[in-house]
Every structure is written in C-alpha cells, then in structure tokens.
Scaffold this active site. Structure first.
Site, mmCIF file in Angstrom:
data_model
loop_
_atom_site.group_PDB
_atom_site.id
_atom_site.type_symbol
_atom_site.label_atom_id
_atom_site.label_comp_id
_atom_site.label_asym_id
_atom_site.label_seq_id
_atom_site.Cartn_x
_atom_site.Cartn_y
_atom_site.Cartn_z
ATOM 1 N N CYS A 116 -3.129 -43.117 148.230
ATOM 2 C CA CYS A 116 -4.414 -42.263 148.353
ATOM 3 C C CYS A 116 -5.919 -42.975 148.655
ATOM 4 O O CYS A 116 -6.838 -42.540 148.810
ATOM 5 C CB CYS A 116 -4.581 -41.405 147.067
ATOM 6 S SG CYS A 116 -3.407 -40.282 146.829
ATOM 7 N N HIS A 256 -12.260 -38.960 146.057
ATOM 8 C CA HIS A 256 -11.020 -38.565 146.308
ATOM 9 C C HIS A 256 -10.717 -37.470 145.563
ATOM 10 O O HIS A 256 -11.035 -37.249 144.384
ATOM 11 C CB HIS A 256 -9.857 -39.508 145.842
ATOM 12 C CG HIS A 256 -8.484 -39.341 146.258
ATOM 13 N ND1 HIS A 256 -8.237 -38.690 147.343
ATOM 14 C CD2 HIS A 256 -7.615 -39.392 145.483
ATOM 15 C CE1 HIS A 256 -6.946 -38.459 147.176
ATOM 16 N NE2 HIS A 256 -6.439 -38.702 146.072
ATOM 17 N N ASN A 286 -4.807 -32.287 147.235
ATOM 18 C CA ASN A 286 -4.825 -33.730 147.356
ATOM 19 C C ASN A 286 -4.199 -34.196 148.871
ATOM 20 O O ASN A 286 -2.927 -33.957 148.865
ATOM 21 C CB ASN A 286 -4.006 -34.558 146.273
ATOM 22 C CG ASN A 286 -4.361 -36.062 146.561
ATOM 23 O OD1 ASN A 286 -4.682 -36.463 147.597
ATOM 24 N ND2 ASN A 286 -3.802 -36.510 145.399
HETATM 25 C C1 LIG Z 1 -0.116 -33.865 137.275
HETATM 26 C C2 LIG Z 1 -1.297 -33.160 136.456
HETATM 27 C C3 LIG Z 1 -2.187 -32.269 137.026
HETATM 28 C C4 LIG Z 1 -0.681 -32.800 135.054
HETATM 29 O O1 LIG Z 1 -1.600 -32.245 134.292
HETATM 30 P P1 LIG Z 1 -1.525 -32.465 132.964
HETATM 31 O O2 LIG Z 1 -2.592 -31.965 132.133
HETATM 32 O O3 LIG Z 1 -1.571 -34.155 132.477
HETATM 33 O O4 LIG Z 1 -0.208 -31.868 132.331
HETATM 34 P P2 LIG Z 1 0.976 -32.473 131.472
HETATM 35 O O5 LIG Z 1 1.777 -33.231 132.214
HETATM 36 O O6 LIG Z 1 0.463 -33.309 130.271
HETATM 37 O O7 LIG Z 1 1.647 -31.120 131.135
HETATM 38 C C5 LIG Z 1 1.083 -30.340 130.111
HETATM 39 C C6 LIG Z 1 2.187 -29.158 129.963
HETATM 40 O O8 LIG Z 1 2.157 -28.285 131.132
HETATM 41 C C7 LIG Z 1 3.437 -28.341 131.603
HETATM 42 N N1 LIG Z 1 3.386 -28.240 133.217
HETATM 43 C C8 LIG Z 1 3.432 -29.426 133.902
HETATM 44 N N2 LIG Z 1 3.301 -28.955 135.244
HETATM 45 C C9 LIG Z 1 3.212 -27.637 135.408
HETATM 46 C C10 LIG Z 1 2.973 -26.639 136.395
HETATM 47 N N3 LIG Z 1 2.768 -27.169 137.331
HETATM 48 N N4 LIG Z 1 2.716 -25.368 135.796
HETATM 49 C C11 LIG Z 1 2.674 -25.108 134.554
HETATM 50 N N5 LIG Z 1 3.133 -25.913 133.513
HETATM 51 C C12 LIG Z 1 3.126 -27.236 134.013
HETATM 52 C C13 LIG Z 1 4.125 -29.457 131.209
HETATM 53 O O9 LIG Z 1 5.476 -29.043 131.099
HETATM 54 C C14 LIG Z 1 3.463 -29.469 129.896
HETATM 55 O O10 LIG Z 1 4.158 -28.562 129.049
HETATM 56 P P3 LIG Z 1 4.443 -29.036 127.339
HETATM 57 O O11 LIG Z 1 3.162 -29.136 126.684
HETATM 58 O O12 LIG Z 1 4.908 -27.948 127.058
HETATM 59 O O13 LIG Z 1 5.375 -30.020 127.738
HETATM 60 C C15 LIG Z 1 -2.402 -34.262 135.874
HETATM 61 O O14 LIG Z 1 -1.391 -35.217 135.081
HETATM 62 C C16 LIG Z 1 -2.625 -35.172 136.972
HETATM 63 O O15 LIG Z 1 -3.682 -34.688 137.883
HETATM 64 N N6 LIG Z 1 -2.408 -36.480 137.371
HETATM 65 C C17 LIG Z 1 -2.873 -37.320 138.153
HETATM 66 C C18 LIG Z 1 -2.583 -36.820 139.350
HETATM 67 C C19 LIG Z 1 -3.308 -37.761 140.686
HETATM 68 O O16 LIG Z 1 -4.328 -37.911 140.698
HETATM 69 N N7 LIG Z 1 -2.177 -38.092 141.394
HETATM 70 C C20 LIG Z 1 -2.428 -38.727 142.835
HETATM 71 C C21 LIG Z 1 -3.230 -39.969 142.615
HETATM 72 S S1 LIG Z 1 -3.824 -40.200 144.019
#
Ligand SMILES: CC(C)(COP(=O)(O)OP(=O)(O)OC[C@H]1O[C@@H](n2cnc3c(N)ncnc32)[C@H](O)[C@@H]1OP(=O)(O)O)[C@@H](O)C(=O)NCCC(=O)NCCS
Length: 332
Positions: A116, A256, A286
């Site tokens: 990215c 980004h 993204n």
């Molecule tokens: C992926 C992302 C959006 C997930 O958000 P988060 O707040 O970290 O969510 P978590 O992974 O902690 O999950 C929280 C809960 O939501 C659930 N969940 C995960 N994805 C889900 C979705 N798409 N829809 C609904 N629920 C979801 C999980 O299972 C978890 O449930 P639990 O608490 O019962 O276990 C976030 O981690 C993120 O943006 N990460 C970085 C991404 C990024 O920048 N990537 C590219 C780099 S260039």
C-alpha cells in the site's frame, strides 16, 4: 540557477463502473453496513468485473485521463513508473505494457511494488529521477485490481478493498514547489501479518494451494491496524518537526485510505482539523496503490499553488512513510 525540485503538474484517475455496496456485501458474508461503516468508514467500493482485464486496464485509463486533461504529448514522457501490488502477470512488467499502450514510446518503464506504500515510494523515486536533471517528464501511475486477490467469502478482507487507478506527472520546478522532504520506513516484521502465501517463489501455485485459498490476501487486521496507527502518525509528526511545520502551516493531509480510524488518528496526532483531511474512503475502500492519486484527482479543485500537503501511507511488508510536498498549480 535555482535548485530543481520535482513538482506534480497534472493528475488523472479512473475507477470501474461496478459498485459493490455494503448492502450487497451483507448478502455475501456475515457482516452489516453499520459494522463496516463504524469500523472502517467504507460504504462502497468499485470492482473491475470484465474478464481478461487486469491492473493495466485501470492504469491505462488513468494515464489517458491525465494525458487528455493536461493536453500532453505522450511521446514527451521520459519515464513511466507503475506502482502496483497486483501486476498483470508475475514476470512481464505491467508498466512497460502500459507505457506502450498510452503512446509513451520514448519512455522506459518499470514496476514498483511496496504494497500500500507503492505510490508513496513512487513519489520519492520519481522525484529523484527529476532532481538528477536527466528526466523532465516522469509519469507515476498507481493502480491495483485488488478484486483479483481477494476472497469474497472472507469478511476480514473483502469489505476493505476495491479497484482503481490514478496518475500524476512530475516535472522540474525552479520556484521551490514540489517535493520538499520525505521520511520512508520499512520493517520485515510485517511479513506475517499481511500477505499472500502462495504463488511466489517460496510456495509456487499448486492444486493444493488453490484448494486452501492461499492465493488470496490474508490479513491479521488487528495487528496491522496497531502498526498502521502508530507508524503513520509517527512519520507524519516527524516530517512536521524536521521541517518546522505547525498545524497551521499544513493545508492538506493526503493519507492512504485503509481505514477511517487510522486516518483520524494520524490527523489527530498532527493536530489537524477535520476540514484539512482529504477523505474518499467511503466511495472506493482501500485501492492500495491508487488511494493517493485518487484523492488528488477528487480534490484537485481545492488544491492551490503553494499549499503544503503531507502525504502518508502504510502497507504490507511493513512499508510506510510520509512526504511533504508543495502544490504547484491552480486547476483551470
Ligand atoms: C480489519 C479491521 C477493519 C477490523 O476491525 P477491528 O476493529 O480490528 O475488528 P476486530 O478484528 O477486532 O473484530 C471485532 C469483532 O468484529 C468481528 N468482525 C470482523 N470482521 C467483521 C465484519 N466484516 N463484519 C462484522 N463483524 C466482523 C470480529 O469477529 C470480532 O468479533 P468478536 O469481538 O466477537 O470476536 C481493522 O483491523 C483494520 O482496519 N485493520 C487494518 C487494515 C489495514 O489498514 N489494512 C491495509 C494496510 S495497508
């Protein structure tokens, strides 16, 4: 003679027509619009659906949009840098094909892959070529067909990514405009948290890897999120400090677009008000190498000559960094 700096003098962009909304994703995986919106800021993303079209298609369209807007003769382009994490093919360079297709027949071309951060690193590379004095017109394209590597049954990744392309032209400037400073970082600790296991030289594709879905993106979102928040905020703060920039000096944060919360955390560390933060994640998700030029294209009408822009990105690997650039023109 004044010092030569590398300025952005034109912008182009392209996104495919097909829209994948949160509502449609609700019917594909166990998720909902409310969760996606509050956790990421994304409402919809664009997908390139037509068979046989790859990243080069997005790149060519974006470059052609720039060429048309700037009334540029593509034969004058010296170099095409293709920033992408999803090349058309593992070996034949996508940038070379794109350069030929857009008529940049006097240019040489190559691909640059830093996940990215590809476009951000590409800005540094383009600037260095311009500052060398040997090249006058460098076209930097950022494009990714993320839908080609996403598993649409994996809710951890399919809600985040989209397809798109953008392009900028770098030219020499003697008024002190353009790229002022950069602070680029990388750390191989990130390799385990955001990756595609198979299809490379460690694990070539096989029936087994395809059956296991190892040709799709895997992401440990929580860990990537943690590193992205601190990484982007740290480098942006650092570039402000070493250029003696206060929050009042900065006109725009061009960040980004991976997660709205990461962008907000970066802006907050920089002390920036919301109206200085360029955001279009709600429309595209993204798009990896395309997020920064898509922002420049969407907000080109707001950018004024002399404005101070801070670019920031974070990506797989890990790769990340920040660039300070003075905008060089007012849109006609
Ligand atoms: C992926 C992302 C959006 C997930 O958000 P988060 O707040 O970290 O969510 P978590 O992974 O902690 O999950 C929280 C809960 O939501 C659930 N969940 C995960 N994805 C889900 C979705 N798409 N829809 C609904 N629920 C979801 C999980 O299972 C978890 O449930 P639990 O608490 O019962 O276990 C976030 O981690 C993120 O943006 N990460 C970085 C991404 C990024 O920048 N990537 C590219 C780099 S260039």
């Amino acid at each position: 003679m004044n010092k030569i700096t590398a300025a952005i003098t034109a912008v182009g962009a392209y996104v495919p027509d097909f829209v994948l909304s949160n509502q449609v994703l609700e019917t594909m995986v166990d998720t909902n619009d409310e969760w996606i919106t509050t956790r990421t800021g994304i409402k919809e993303r664009r997908l390139l659906k037509e068979n046989g079209k790859g990243t080069s298609y997005l790149a060519i369209k974006a470059a052609q949009n720039l060429i048309e807007k700037a009334n540029l003769d593509p034969k004058e382009i010296d170099l095409v840098i293709m920033a992408t994490a999803t090349p058309d093919m593992p070996v034949a360079s996508t940038g070379v094909y794109v350069a030929t297709q857009i008529g940049a027949t006097n240019a040489f071309a190559f691909d640059l892959h830093a996940a990215c951060s590809s476009f951000l690193y590409g800005m540094s590379t383009a600037s260095a070529y311009i500052q060398s004095g040997k090249y006058k017109k460098v076209l930097l394209i950022g494009a990714d067909k993320m839908s080609s590597i996403i598993d649409y049954t994996d809710r951890a990744t399919c809600i985040i990514f989209g397809d798109g392309g953008g392009a900028v032209l770098f030219e020499p400037n003697e008024e002190g405009l353009g790229l002022q400073d950069e602070y680029l970082r990388s750390d191989g600790i990130g390799r385990e948290y955001l990756k595609i296991d198979a299809g490379g030289s460690i694990l070539p594709p096989s029936e087994e890897t395809v059956k296991n879905g190892q040709h799709f993106v895997f992401q440990d979102g929580k860990t990537v999120f943690k590193y992205a928040v601190s990484g982007m905020a740290d480098v942006s703060e650092k570039i402000m400090e070493r250029n003696n920039l206060t929050k009042e000096d900065i006109n725009w944060l061009v960040s980004h677009q991976a997660n709205r919360r990461i962008i907000d955390a970066t802006a907050s560390r920089m002390g920036l008000d919301e109206e200085k933060v360029l955001i279009n994640i709600q429309k595209y998700g993204n798009t990896t190498s395309a997020t920064l030029p898509l922002l420049l294209s969407d907000f080109e009408h707001k950018l004024k000559k002399g404005d101070n822009l801070i670019f920031a990105a974070f990506g797989g690997g890990f790769t990340w960094g920040s660039i300070y650039l003075k905008w060089a023109y007012n849109k006609q």
